[in-house]
Design a protein around this motif. Sequence first.
Motif, PDB file in Angstrom:
ATOM      1  N   ARG A 151     -10.757  66.368 -32.825  1.00  0.00           N
ATOM      2  CA  ARG A 151     -11.380  66.898 -33.741  1.00  0.00           C
ATOM      3  C   ARG A 151     -10.822  66.772 -35.013  1.00  0.00           C
ATOM      4  O   ARG A 151     -11.091  66.123 -36.063  1.00  0.00           O
TER       5      ARG A 151
ATOM      6  N   ILE B  33      -3.694  72.054 -19.439  1.00  0.00           N
ATOM      7  CA  ILE B  33      -2.392  71.953 -20.209  1.00  0.00           C
ATOM      8  C   ILE B  33      -1.871  73.333 -20.942  1.00  0.00           C
ATOM      9  O   ILE B  33      -2.640  73.886 -21.743  1.00  0.00           O
TER      10      ILE B  33
ATOM     11  N   ASP C   3     -13.384  75.517 -26.800  1.00  0.00           N
ATOM     12  CA  ASP C   3     -13.970  76.452 -27.831  1.00  0.00           C
ATOM     13  C   ASP C   3     -15.420  76.566 -27.886  1.00  0.00           C
ATOM     14  O   ASP C   3     -16.279  77.269 -28.254  1.00  0.00           O
TER      15      ASP C   3
ATOM     16  N   THR D 100     -10.158  71.363 -17.946  1.00  0.00           N
ATOM     17  CA  THR D 100     -10.936  70.404 -17.636  1.00  0.00           C
ATOM     18  C   THR D 100     -11.206  70.245 -16.267  1.00  0.00           C
ATOM     19  O   THR D 100     -10.062  70.339 -15.495  1.00  0.00           O
TER      20      THR D 100
ATOM     21  N   GLY E 178     -15.425  70.636 -29.866  1.00  0.00           N
ATOM     22  CA  GLY E 178     -15.695  69.990 -28.585  1.00  0.00           C
ATOM     23  C   GLY E 178     -15.448  68.433 -28.318  1.00  0.00           C
ATOM     24  O   GLY E 178     -15.761  67.843 -27.315  1.00  0.00           O
TER      25      GLY E 178
HETATM   26  N1  LIG Z   1      -5.631  73.451 -22.690  1.00  0.00           N
HETATM   27  C1  LIG Z   1      -6.433  72.485 -22.134  1.00  0.00           C
HETATM   28  N2  LIG Z   1      -6.380  71.716 -20.861  1.00  0.00           N
HETATM   29  C2  LIG Z   1      -6.975  71.011 -20.535  1.00  0.00           C
HETATM   30  N3  LIG Z   1      -8.131  70.592 -20.985  1.00  0.00           N
HETATM   31  C3  LIG Z   1      -8.494  71.002 -22.347  1.00  0.00           C
HETATM   32  C4  LIG Z   1      -7.885  71.934 -22.746  1.00  0.00           C
HETATM   33  N4  LIG Z   1      -8.432  72.371 -23.906  1.00  0.00           N
HETATM   34  C5  LIG Z   1      -9.347  71.698 -24.157  1.00  0.00           C
HETATM   35  N5  LIG Z   1      -9.725  70.911 -22.977  1.00  0.00           N
HETATM   36  C6  LIG Z   1     -10.719  70.010 -23.045  1.00  0.00           C
HETATM   37  O1  LIG Z   1     -10.996  69.570 -24.388  1.00  0.00           O
HETATM   38  C7  LIG Z   1     -12.460  69.594 -24.483  1.00  0.00           C
HETATM   39  C8  LIG Z   1     -12.851  69.924 -25.973  1.00  0.00           C
HETATM   40  O2  LIG Z   1     -12.157  71.270 -26.399  1.00  0.00           O
HETATM   41  P1  LIG Z   1     -12.951  72.468 -27.247  1.00  0.00           P
HETATM   42  O3  LIG Z   1     -11.970  73.385 -27.617  1.00  0.00           O
HETATM   43  O4  LIG Z   1     -14.239  72.571 -27.082  1.00  0.00           O
HETATM   44  O5  LIG Z   1     -12.922  71.303 -28.774  1.00  0.00           O
HETATM   45  P2  LIG Z   1     -11.969  70.919 -29.833  1.00  0.00           P
HETATM   46  O6  LIG Z   1     -10.910  70.225 -28.924  1.00  0.00           O
HETATM   47  O7  LIG Z   1     -12.717  69.998 -30.577  1.00  0.00           O
HETATM   48  O8  LIG Z   1     -11.369  72.228 -30.330  1.00  0.00           O
HETATM   49  C9  LIG Z   1     -12.711  70.644 -23.537  1.00  0.00           C
HETATM   50  O9  LIG Z   1     -14.207  70.637 -23.164  1.00  0.00           O
HETATM   51  C10 LIG Z   1     -11.989  70.388 -22.329  1.00  0.00           C
HETATM   52  O10 LIG Z   1     -12.313  69.725 -21.457  1.00  0.00           O
END
Ligand SMILES: Nc1ncnc2c1ncn2[C@@H]1O[C@H](COP(=O)(O)OP(=O)(O)O)[C@@H](O)[C@H]1O
Lengths: 109, 109, 109, 398, 398, 398
Positions: B103, B64, C38, B29, C87
């Motif tokens: 999610r 993270i 993702d 992020t 997301g």
């Molecule tokens: N390892 C991580 N460190 C920091 N932020 C993260 C990390 N993984 C995901 N995020 C945040 O969470 C959001 C959603 O993640 P995403 O993988 O797109 O969807 P989901 O959590 O539904 O699988 C990302 O746009 C990002 O801001």
Amino acid sequence: MMMVKAIIRPERLEFVKQALEKAGINGMTIREVQGRGDQKGITLTYRGGKMNVDFIPKTMLDVIVADEMAEKTAEIIMNAARTGKVGDGRIFVLPVIKSFRIRTGEEIH
Amino acid sequence: MMMVKAIIRPERLEFVKQALEKAGINGMTIREVQGRGDQKGITLTYRGGKMNVDFIPKTMLDVIVADEMAEKTAEIIMNAARTGKVGDGRIFVLPVIKSFRIRTGEEIH
Amino acid sequence: MMMVKAIIRPERLEFVKQALEKAGINGMTIREVQGRGDQKGITLTYRGGKMNVDFIPKTMLDVIVADEMAEKTAEIIMNAARTGKVGDGRIFVLPVIKSFRIRTGEEIH
Amino acid sequence: MALDSGTTAWLLISTALVMLMTPAVGFFYGGLVRRKNFISMVALSFIVFALVSIQWVILGYSLAFGGDIGGLIGNLQHFGLEGLDPGQGDTAYPPLLFVAFQLVFATVTMAIVTSGFAERVRLSAFVIFVLLWTTLVYDPLAHWAWGGGWTMGLGSLDFAGGTVVHISSGFAALAVALVIGKRAGFGQYTMEPHNIPMTLLGAALLWFGWFGFNAGSALAANGLAANAFLVTNTSAAAGALAWLFASWIRGKPSSLGMVSGAIAGLVAITPAAGFVTVPASIAIGIAAGLLCYACMLWRINKGLDESLDAWSIHGMGGLWGAIATGIFAAAAVNGFSGLIEGNVQQFVANAIGALAALAYAFIVTYILALAIDRVIGLRVSEEEEYVGLDLSQHGERV
Amino acid sequence: MALDSGTTAWLLISTALVMLMTPAVGFFYGGLVRRKNFISMVALSFIVFALVSIQWVILGYSLAFGGDIGGLIGNLQHFGLEGLDPGQGDTAYPPLLFVAFQLVFATVTMAIVTSGFAERVRLSAFVIFVLLWTTLVYDPLAHWAWGGGWTMGLGSLDFAGGTVVHISSGFAALAVALVIGKRAGFGQYTMEPHNIPMTLLGAALLWFGWFGFNAGSALAANGLAANAFLVTNTSAAAGALAWLFASWIRGKPSSLGMVSGAIAGLVAITPAAGFVTVPASIAIGIAAGLLCYACMLWRINKGLDESLDAWSIHGMGGLWGAIATGIFAAAAVNGFSGLIEGNVQQFVANAIGALAALAYAFIVTYILALAIDRVIGLRVSEEEEYVGLDLSQHGERV
Amino acid sequence: MALDSGTTAWLLISTALVMLMTPAVGFFYGGLVRRKNFISMVALSFIVFALVSIQWVILGYSLAFGGDIGGLIGNLQHFGLEGLDPGQGDTAYPPLLFVAFQLVFATVTMAIVTSGFAERVRLSAFVIFVLLWTTLVYDPLAHWAWGGGWTMGLGSLDFAGGTVVHISSGFAALAVALVIGKRAGFGQYTMEPHNIPMTLLGAALLWFGWFGFNAGSALAANGLAANAFLVTNTSAAAGALAWLFASWIRGKPSSLGMVSGAIAGLVAITPAAGFVTVPASIAIGIAAGLLCYACMLWRINKGLDESLDAWSIHGMGGLWGAIATGIFAAAAVNGFSGLIEGNVQQFVANAIGALAALAYAFIVTYILALAIDRVIGLRVSEEEEYVGLDLSQHGERV
Ligand SMILES: Nc1ncnc2c1ncn2[C@@H]1O[C@H](COP(=O)(O)OP(=O)(O)O)[C@@H](O)[C@H]1O
Ligand SMILES: Nc1ncnc2c1ncn2[C@@H]1O[C@H](COP(=O)(O)OP(=O)(O)O)[C@@H](O)[C@H]1O
Ligand SMILES: Nc1ncnc2c1ncn2[C@@H]1O[C@H](COP(=O)(O)OP(=O)(O)O)[C@@H](O)[C@H]1O
């Protein structure tokens, strides 16, 4: 080390910066945020719709300092940022496990 | 888990992203922040007033990762973000107690 | 105290705010960030150049709560922020060592 | 000739419309650079406007429209506008109005050149460059084409400034870019246009102002002005659609591509506006959109940092327009025939006029930029470029 | 006199150009305030435009241009535009067009005054202020100078509104600022202009619209209009450069300084545009840029929060322009001579006209603002000022 | 009739003014949507402008103004502008200028319709829609009212396009919105206008351009143009104030409400501008502001996502304007009387003209939109809508 995270009124930033500088603390990272607390918001009215806005613009300040400096730093910020009215903000102190300087790659202690 | 919080030059983001991707780290992020450190600022002059600007635009990156990956992650970021000049930024590692995926509602370990 | 840091879809903020309010949690600080995970991005094309955009706008939410409230808070946020599609975002819980109210200078426990 | 109030009214407002184009170039360019150079880019256009406005009334007008010296330059008979009666002259409009109308052409030409300086020019060097360039490059070229100089004598047609304004500024920007060098980081990371809506706003104002530019160049409110107006709009629309669809094939149809194509169409129709028909203007516009798009891709491919594409759009679009005028000129419009109507001579005259302007502008600009660079330095320091020109040159920020 | 279509065309478009200046003032000012008051600042200009538009057709036009009562004010013969034939009158343009042309002068004058209210005015009080000010201050001043009033009789020259528009609005803004008081925090921390490009856009539109303002005031499309056009542009350019270079000496050359100088030059040439030559306009512009810059520095130094410098630029620039007209007027331009051509009387008449407008505008505005403040309160609450007028007055945000 | 240079000058600049309205609609709308669709909204207006510009010179002009076929449509005698002399015709202005003037009306009409597509239209489907709509809806309606068609024969008065432009576009936008469906999330969370200043800028440019629209429609620079100019401004001001104060009663007086009211006033005066007096224009403007505000509230209340209120402002404002023309037309202005002067027939003719345009535009648009939706799909995918049209359709972002 500790991360002193302060949420202050934007117009107090200059004062906080100067107060920290006087105490020899120069490094910091800031950003604009929006805060919600006891400070009351306002109702927006667009052409038709309405919307309650209770987030007020604030400035967030991260200052990483040595453990023993954390409380002192918080105090300096508080004194410089205070107006005494609702909405002055908060300070949170978070633990930092490790800290590096990118330019040199060295760890900072 | 650990939060690796990096403050880097905005124009190095693309390189950092690719370096992390290569190491299999995709999630992160980011946000625009302004930093103050040894990098010197500049004096603004409006129609009349003057103002010293010593905050320089930076990009803040939160990644993270599992505890054991933290140091490695910091290293990857440092190598990709480094220009060797003052203003390259810092990395701070903070402890994360718990972590959830919205999610699914499940905790991530 | 704990800092519950949530990264959510911007358009779910209103729901999260209301859900927290119902649970008696009013104070919070938000900001716009951009997330990568993702959720897949898109390729930009300028007059000539191309650029891959895989950062999606998100809202980051910091809520400081008492230790025992952290898990509950995370749950409330997750329920209100969930759409079930990729997301939706993450929640991270970080330890807070100390916490102050600037207006009064008092420590909050 | 008695002064005609309708003609005068049209020239007055045309002058105002063209004046607006100079800041419009600033906003068009300003949206394309990075945030830290937005104010700088707009400010350059204002500085150009102010400097050239003064230079023109003192010296420039006389150099361009004073008595001819060997086909190359005007004399100083109108230094400080000496000898121009505020009242009526022997045209249907007041002489001072012609001074003003020509002034705004000189300013916008100079503004286009700022493309080559974008995000890296030292303000003090720029001020000197502007004064020298408008005097040494623009004023002679205006004299050649409109003030009784040699290309005018040759019979080369340039209705509203295809060679004088667009070829000259486009190739000058190229020369500047070659001398000043690439922006730090160019080619290494994408320099994303930071405010596309501002560029769209600039484009809208340019399109608007161009009606004064082209239809005003009829120097009368008549059928010729109407023809120029309509072919200008048609060519712009055709250019916009050509670039839009061409870029759609290669990816997504970007709004920047569309307005770039519109400018390309406007540039190309500029020398032709008083000589060609509406159907011809569709062809001219489409070709301009495709050609300029191809030139831009070629430039990027070559790693050439003529940053905001004055060369590919104004330079190459202007070149095409000058040649197209020689091809499409139709006697029914204004009495002149081009290649299609069998007039090879017109085609040749136009090509010569265009290439002469191209060569002159490129070479003199190159030397001028090099000289200024050597003597006082054209470019800001690395550190100043990094923090951006808004802060480093103007002490301001967005 | 028969209606002349060219003159009418020029006046129609001039009216539109001047109309654009009112929102342009809004954007110019809007970029200079803090983000939380951006919408407010632009909205004030629109509100002014709407209110004064209605006031003018009902009452204002008649007060300004109705039959003279003692040299001070017009009578009500044209109340609701009574007695104005939609068709032709005895001028070269339709009478209703003159109403419209004068209307847009009244609106932009009022818009300039909002400088003194910036970031702290209560909307309801502002509405009342506007209606009273335009009736009690603007309409009489317009009558004095142009409607057959006493300064007109005196022979004081004011081509396009140096006294009526600029001196009056600038000194009114000063009076308002004194009554309403400083913004909370003024002098304690820098109130950074939040959107300089918007101010530059406003400046570009003002410069553009000013051609209608000054050249339109010739009330004909002729050599006089051309002269007004060209001296307007020249003075603006000179003012821009003067302020730019002066501020460069003291630090960095800011874009805001440059456009402030341009406005100063435009203001100063306003009363003179139909009477002076181009070389004189360079001198007038340079002096305006330097003078207004000095006045602004003095104001800031004194801790005076006339927030957006209507006083230093319009008030003092207008004063200089009125005096400069008395100095530089050249018989060759329009038959009137100034001090330089030995006509002391013209100089005196102009000084009297200017000082009278200054005193009248300042005093009446001061009383008016004070009265409104006492009765309903001019200023928002501390809390409303803190969250900003966008949210507190309009329920909107950027 | 001999060509008149003053008339020609006025029509040239009026055409440029109206041209500016198309991007102005884009900026007006662009400020009202969410940030992720800003470029898209502006780009749609440019795409409309380019497409309709080409369609008009090839086909549209002939369909609208070619020889009448049964009162319904023009023939193809002017296909590709065949048979239009670049020089003089039998009007006081050149025939090609009339083509250009009418062109910009066709483009702005189409631009207004984009309201119904906001934030969810597929670009490829939109391109097809534009070409078909302007051919099947706009061109016939223009023929009916101005090109010798049946409503013209009926004696229905439409000075500058109340039915052709506003009723048609407003009700077309409604039909489009019904076919394409609500935006995802509409009614669930507030879709905050992301850039109100841009909307205010668009409004300022629309107001400015509208002088060309209405006063230009006099097709002469005379008293009628002056009347149209002044009533246009007055009605806009009255509409702005009416909406402002009405919304003040219900909450805060928003700047968006004010400019929406101004547009409502401008729309309503459009058909009436050459027939009514200034006092009548105050009444027309006030009623327009109140009516359109009520219609907008009703629309929102019904959960109807005609997103940017083309229906409530242009559609309903235009309907009111057409009827108001039948009520307030005053013989003193232009020889036509309305209901107030006892002419019931005029009132009926106007009502018929308006309702016919309304029904035709709504029904044909509905069918057209449905057909395109079925064949290729009008709407982007859910995912594309979520990331926004800037990224998904144009590959760009603010
Ligand atoms: N390892 C991580 N460190 C920091 N932020 C993260 C990390 N993984 C995901 N995020 C945040 O969470 C959001 C959603 O993640 P995403 O993988 O797109 O969807 P989901 O959590 O539904 O699988 C990302 O746009 C990002 O801001
Ligand atoms: N529990 C919380 N978590 C995170 N931020 C908070 C919390 N409570 C307050 N804040 C931040 O502090 C700011 C000031 O809080 P507020 O209650 O308005 O004033 P005060 O702290 O003076 O009582 C808020 O705008 C918000 O940014
Ligand atoms: N103590 C600190 N706390 C928080 N952020 C810091 C601190 N020191 C530096 N930073 C951040 O790191 C950035 C770079 O620091 P700087 O001293 O300019 O360069 P370098 O790290 O190369 O010596 C700063 O702009 C700021 O954002």
